[in-house]
Design an enzyme around this catalytic site. Structure first.
Site, short mmCIF file in Angstrom:
data_model
loop_
_atom_site.label_atom_id
_atom_site.label_comp_id
_atom_site.label_asym_id
_atom_site.label_seq_id
_atom_site.Cartn_x
_atom_site.Cartn_y
_atom_site.Cartn_z
N GLY A 132 0.84 -1.20 0.00
CA GLY A 132 0.00 0.00 0.00
C GLY A 132 0.87 1.24 0.00
CG PHE A 157 -7.78 -1.14 -1.89
CD1 PHE A 157 -8.84 -2.01 -1.71
CD2 PHE A 157 -6.69 -1.24 -1.04
CE1 PHE A 157 -8.81 -2.97 -0.71
CE2 PHE A 157 -6.65 -2.20 -0.02
CZ PHE A 157 -7.72 -3.07 0.14
CD GLU A 245 -2.84 10.68 -4.69
OE1 GLU A 245 -3.55 9.73 -4.31
OE2 GLU A 245 -1.77 10.50 -5.33
CD GLN A 339 -23.77 11.10 20.93
OE1 GLN A 339 -23.38 10.18 20.21
NE2 GLN A 339 -24.45 10.91 22.05
#
Length: 382
Positions: A132, A157, A245, A339
């Protein structure tokens, strides 16, 4: 948040035009795209027709020759609709710039017009099942054979993996190179190339409309003319482009935070508990004030980084800071906002639920936040 100080009248007009387009073409269809787990290619074609795909490309290749400020506008407006439109930013600001910066004249003429029109959708294939953030250890190989490379390996991915017609594949052209990163090259693999197959569409926690897939290369025959830049220089090219990026990911996280605060403010003003609006309770006020402060700080930091990036400065450390801090902040804000929505926040019909699912991956992709901290530490001399 207010507009950036570097935005001029033409950027404001461009934003209005894009927002109007998205309100007509994206927002009404977004829920269906999420169910379909795919954004249709017809939407990409419409983006191209309107000049919203890679507008920075020079006019001689079909683009508009616009500066990075327009990329900021497009990235922000796409994220406002929903994080599943992230593939547009990947195409515009991440993959296409490799062709512009390192492609030769023949490659630019062959591919860029289609990237602008929407006939081409691009992807970049770095990640593998066993590699990765550690790019130097990729195992996909490209062996030179006459006028071709024979590519073998697997990628996973991959954003835009299903829709893509052009995939920029990170390959090992010299597996024996020491250090390892010196043996990496970039090859453009076109859809339909013999030996190239797309795997299944991956089922993700969030970003449901954004197509992510596995890619397989089995004795895949890629013309040597599709080598981007020089052989074994790929790692250098990747390092040069990763600043943009990561800046794009940070910008998207900032917009997500702004959107979550806005929707939660609306909710707590109208929703009542014990006979008064939730927003009138001190705890709610303090939480919202804290979030608003972090968002304001994030906006100012990002603004200065975008200006420095456009000026061509090396801001790798600061961009790494922005990437990890703004994505972590967005994750925390998603929890706080959910929440404050109470039980309704857990319902799919409320946008906060989707934001809560979509945001965590921003801390993982484009280099995990732990890698960002490692980069910063190195540059601090640690």
């Amino acid at each position: 948040m207010g507009k950036y100080r570097f935005e001029e009248e033409e950027h404001v007009m461009f934003r209005k035009s894009l927002r109007k387009f998205l309100e007509k073409e994206a927002i009404p269809n977004y829920d269906q795209w999420e169910k379909d787990r795919l954004i249709p290619k017809s939407f990409w074609k419409k983006l191209g027709e309107m000049g919203f795909l890679s507008p920075q490309v020079e006019e001689q290749y079909g683009g508009l020759g616009l500066d990075f400020r327009y990329a900021v506008v497009i990235g922000e407006e796409m994220e406002r609709v929903g994080a599943s439109l992230t593939g547009v930013g990947l195409h515009n600001d991440i993959t296409v710039p490799y062709i512009e910066a390192y492609g030769n004249e023949e490659q630019k003429q062959r591919w860029l017009p289609g990237c602008v029109s929407g006939d081409h959708i691009t992807a970049i294939a770095m990640t593998e099942p066993g590699a990765g953030s550690d790019l130097a250890n990729i195992s996909t190989t490209a062996v030179r054979d006459g006028d071709n490379y024979i590519v073998n390996g697997q990628k996973t991915f991959i954003t835009n993996g299903i829709n893509s017609t052009l995939v920029l594949v990170v390959v090992k052209t010299d597996p024996k190179a020491e250090p390892k990163h010196r043996g990496i090259s970039l090859l453009m693999v076109e859809e339909g190339t013999p030996g190239f197959t797309k795997g299944r569409k991956l089922d993700k926690v969030g970003l449901h409309a954004q197509d992510t897939s596995e890619l397989y290369f089995e004795d895949c025959i890629v013309p040597a003319a599709n080598l981007i830049g020089e052989e074994n220089k790929g790692f250098t090219y990747l390092m040069e482009k990763l600043q943009q990026e990561r800046l794009v990911v940070a910008m998207a996280a900032q917009v997500a935070s702004e959107d979550m605060l806005e929707m939660t403010l609306d909710y707590v003003k109208s929703r009542k508990a014990f006979g008064k609006p939730i927003g009138s309770f001190q705890n709610s006020q303090f939480k919202l004030v804290e979030m608003a402060t972090e968002i304001e700080l994030g906006h100012s930091f990002l603004e200065s980084l975008i200006e420095d990036h456009m000026a061509g400065k090396d801001i790798v450390s600061k961009v790494s800071m922005a990437k990890f801090w703004l994505t972590d902040t967005a994750k925390r804000i998603s929890g706080e906002c959910m929440q404050l929505h109470g039980g309704y926040g857990y319902m799919e019909e409320y946008k906060i639920a989707r934001r809560y699912r979509d945001i965590p991956v921003a801390a993982i992709y484009a280099g995990s936040n732990e890698i960002m901290k490692t980069i910063i530490a190195k540059r601090m001399g640690l």
